[in-house]
Design an enzyme around this catalytic site. Structure first.
Site, PDB file in Angstrom:
ATOM      1  N   SER A  67      -3.054   1.724   3.154  1.00  0.00           N
ATOM      2  CA  SER A  67      -3.710   0.414   3.356  1.00  0.00           C
ATOM      3  C   SER A  67      -2.682  -0.592   4.038  1.00  0.00           C
ATOM      4  O   SER A  67      -3.203  -1.570   4.485  1.00  0.00           O
ATOM      5  CB  SER A  67      -4.166  -0.110   1.983  1.00  0.00           C
ATOM      6  OG  SER A  67      -2.871  -0.598   1.319  1.00  0.00           O
ATOM      7  N   LYS A 191       0.060  -4.928  -1.176  1.00  0.00           N
ATOM      8  CA  LYS A 191      -0.589  -5.710   0.118  1.00  0.00           C
ATOM      9  C   LYS A 191       0.318  -6.747   0.552  1.00  0.00           C
ATOM     10  O   LYS A 191       1.303  -7.025  -0.024  1.00  0.00           O
ATOM     11  CB  LYS A 191      -2.132  -6.288  -0.426  1.00  0.00           C
ATOM     12  CG  LYS A 191      -2.853  -5.383  -1.017  1.00  0.00           C
ATOM     13  CD  LYS A 191      -3.500  -4.334  -0.497  1.00  0.00           C
ATOM     14  CE  LYS A 191      -4.152  -3.131  -1.016  1.00  0.00           C
ATOM     15  NZ  LYS A 191      -4.575  -2.155  -0.496  1.00  0.00           N
TER      16      LYS A 191
END
Length: 640
Positions: A67, A191
């Site tokens: 991601s 993230k």
């Protein structure tokens, strides 16, 4: 026109078929020293932080998924394209360790984790530079894979995380953070933090906007130069032009637009060595880029003799393509009846106008002008270097206008007289940034601009083009006026593109079964298309045909409101990241359902500091000598 006396002894002007000189101008030793210092600095920091384990100030984590690719790697295969030499990484498997454990339990423990990974591993992936599909090893029934060298699978990057930093300071925008997934506090995720408490965040046109009060207007959030460099992704590198395509007549992406430039080509094994020569002209002459990436059909056709690929090359818009997402697995091959091709969904569904251009330039005159140009929505942003006095000026020429608008100026750039330089210009987040030999230039005014004022057409920011101006189909250029120069290498990059998708408990996405998209997706007929007020428009037409560009008005924006002690996090690989935008179903159905599209402060673990152990090598680099766990020093780095 500013030509030095010594240049008169250079002989006749080169022609397109002239081989490159074997000896190039020596590089500035200061640049080599700078690169060495940066490597040593990264190593020292990595090993110093490793010692902090004993004091519990830092903790090691393994990146589980892609991601954050290509900033940080999850489980992946490390590829080197056999045709152009480009190194890249692809998603080797969608399975995480917990997925493997679950599958093994379902099968009664009768298979090993290695067997499960082997059954679900990727088979091939596409080079981001020359777009050749390369295989991870031989595959039964696929002829072109039989000569492929078996590539091994690597686990994700191992990083060090400062666990106590946020006990003393607040998290900052653009920090890369590790946290407990809100739907399941057992799982750790990583993230980039992009939204702060109390803000309302808007994702629009690939960019981020924020406002603190409902009465305020949304303002774009701009990344600092180091973050721009950390998240940029390759579009094309002229130093890696594949010989096989050129020999089949496929055109160069950087080509002279008029007589002021010539291209020198010399085949060197599987690559073409390129250099572009500019001669002194009274007017600005241009070297321009056209985005004409090859595909699986192009490469298959290139293997046949007597076929000219030139007529098939059609320029298109640059998209949010990410090589990490181009993995082809067994299921996909079966869906395509064994046909080797990259699905449209993996080619990038969105036009990207924020670009960065790097150029290695050898100037051979003591006066004249050298220009770097980037185009977005038809507007030509230029940095013009005056070689005589070393100054530079930033200007903007909106589409359809004949008068350039000044933005800012710099009195001393270091580009003065003859010499070799590494130049870089970025048009990112509605701000122009310029580097010379690794340093960011300081201008006399802010280099921000109003995108609605310079780029918008009838209220929307769309790609532009007409018969006299290629616009966004030729989004980068290098100009020369009154000087001689050689461009040895030019590389084009794109900025990260944040996709305006939303899938929360109160606002479920209508794009069920589709990858995240700014658009409402459909098919027409059988082709990937977007919904517009005038009916569906195919992705292919939107990328290639200016007549279809009005469909970009159908791009959606999404807003997210944050409360006290709530943050917003997203992955750098926006097309393949289950992040705060999409937390309606518990990160793709795994691990529970969070309370909303936000991350609470109490779930933060810490800030990612460095990659202290990327995947190791099985042999000494550049040799066939076995050496298990040989350190991969090159990829040890700070996390930006």
């Amino acid at each position: 026109m500013g030509k030095k006396t010594k240049n008169k002894r250079r002989g006749p002007e080169p022609v397109n078929t002239t081989p490159l000189p074997k000896k190039r101008a020596e590089k500035d030793p200061r640049k080599h020293g700078q690169a060495t210092r940066e490597t040593v600095e990264s190593l020292v920091i990595a090993f110093v932080l490793a010692f902090l384990f004993r004091t519990f100030q830092a903790e090691a984590f393994v990146i589980p998924t892609g991601s954050m690719a290509p900033t940080l790697m999850g489980r992946h295969a490390d590829m080197h394209c056999p045709e152009c030499g480009q190194r890249y990484r692809i998603n080797e498997s969608e399975l995480t360790d917990s997925d493997v454990d679950r599958i093994r339990e379902m099968r009664g423990g009768r298979v090993s984790p290695a067997q499960i990974m082997a059954e679900n591993r990727g088979l091939a992936g596409q080079c981001p530079n020359c777009r050749r599909i390369n295989w991870l090893g031989p595959v039964n029934g696929i002829r072109e894979s039989q000569d492929a060298v078996l590539e091994r699978s690597y686990s994700g990057d191992r990083i060090l995380v400062n666990k106590y930093l946020y006990s003393f300071t607040d998290p900052q925008r653009w920090d890369v953070v590790v946290f407990k997934y809100p739907g399941d506090a057992v799982q750790n995720y990583i993230k980039r933090l992009v939204g702060l408490p109390g803000e309302e965040l808007e994702i629009k046109g690939g960019d981020l906007f924020v406002r603190e009060n409902d009465s305020d207007e949304f303002k774009i959030v701009r990344k600092p130069p180091k973050k721009i460099m950390a998240v940029r992704q390759l579009v094309y590198d002229s130093a890696r032009e594949p010989a096989e395509l050129r020999q089949a007549g496929y055109p160069l992406r950087w080509t002279p637009a008029n007589d002021g430039w010539t291209a020198e080509e010399a085949v060197n094994n599987k690559r073409v060595d390129l250099a572009y020569q500019a001669k002194a002209t009274d007017d600005t002459s241009w070297l321009r880029y056209s985005h004409i990436p090859a595909n699986a059909v192009t490469w298959a056709t290139a293997e046949r003799t007597g076929i000219d690929l030139g007529p098939d090359a059609k320029p298109q818009l640059i998209t949010d393509y990410n090589a990490y997402n181009t993995t082809i697995d067994g299921q996909q091959l079966r869906r395509q009846d064994g046909r080797v091709a990259l699905p449209t969904n993996d080619q990038g569904l969105h036009w990207v106008g924020d670009l960065i251009v790097d150029a290695e330039v050898d100037i051979a005159s003591d006066e004249g002008k050298l220009v770097l140009e980037l185009v977005e929505a038809g507007c030509r942003f230029r940095c013009t270097f005056e070689v005589a006095d070393g100054s530079a000026e930033l200007t903007a020429l909106p589409f359809g206008s004949t008068a350039a608008q000044p933005i800012a100026a710099c009195g001393k750039t270091g580009v003065r007289g003859d010499g070799s330089h590494e130049l870089r210009m970025a048009n990112v987040d509605s701000r122009l940034t310029v580097w010379v030999d690794g340093g960011v230039l300081k201008f006399d005014k802010p280099t921000d601009y109003d995108a609605q004022e310079l780029l918008a057409s009838d209220g929307g920011i769309l790609p532009q083009q007409d018969d006299a101006n290629p616009g966004d189909l030729s989004p980068a250029g290098i100009g020369a006026e009154g000087l001689e120069a050689t461009v040895d290498r030019v590389t084009l990059w794109r900025d990260i593109y944040y996709i305006a998708e939303k899938n929360t408990k109160d606002d479920v996405t209508p794009n069920r079964g589709w990858p995240p998209s700014d658009f409402l997706m459909t098919t027409s007929p059988g082709e990937v298309a977007v919904k517009t007020d005038n009916g569906p428009v195919t992705w292919y037409d939107m990328m290639h045909d200016p007549a279809a560009w009005d469909a970009f008005r159908a791009r959606r924006s999404q807003t997210f409101k944050l409360g006290e002690d709530q943050f917003f996090v997203m992955g750098d690989n926006s097309a393949a990241s289950s992040d705060a935008r999409l937390w309606a179903a518990g990160n793709g159905g795994k691990g529970g359902i969070p309370g909303g599209p936000y991350l609470e402060r109490k779930m933060l673990i810490g800030k990612a500091v460095c990659v202290y152990w990327p995947h190791s090598f099985d042999r000494l680099p550049g040799t066939s000598i076995p050496f298990p766990l040989f350190p991969n020093v090159r990829d040890m780095r700070l996390v930006r």
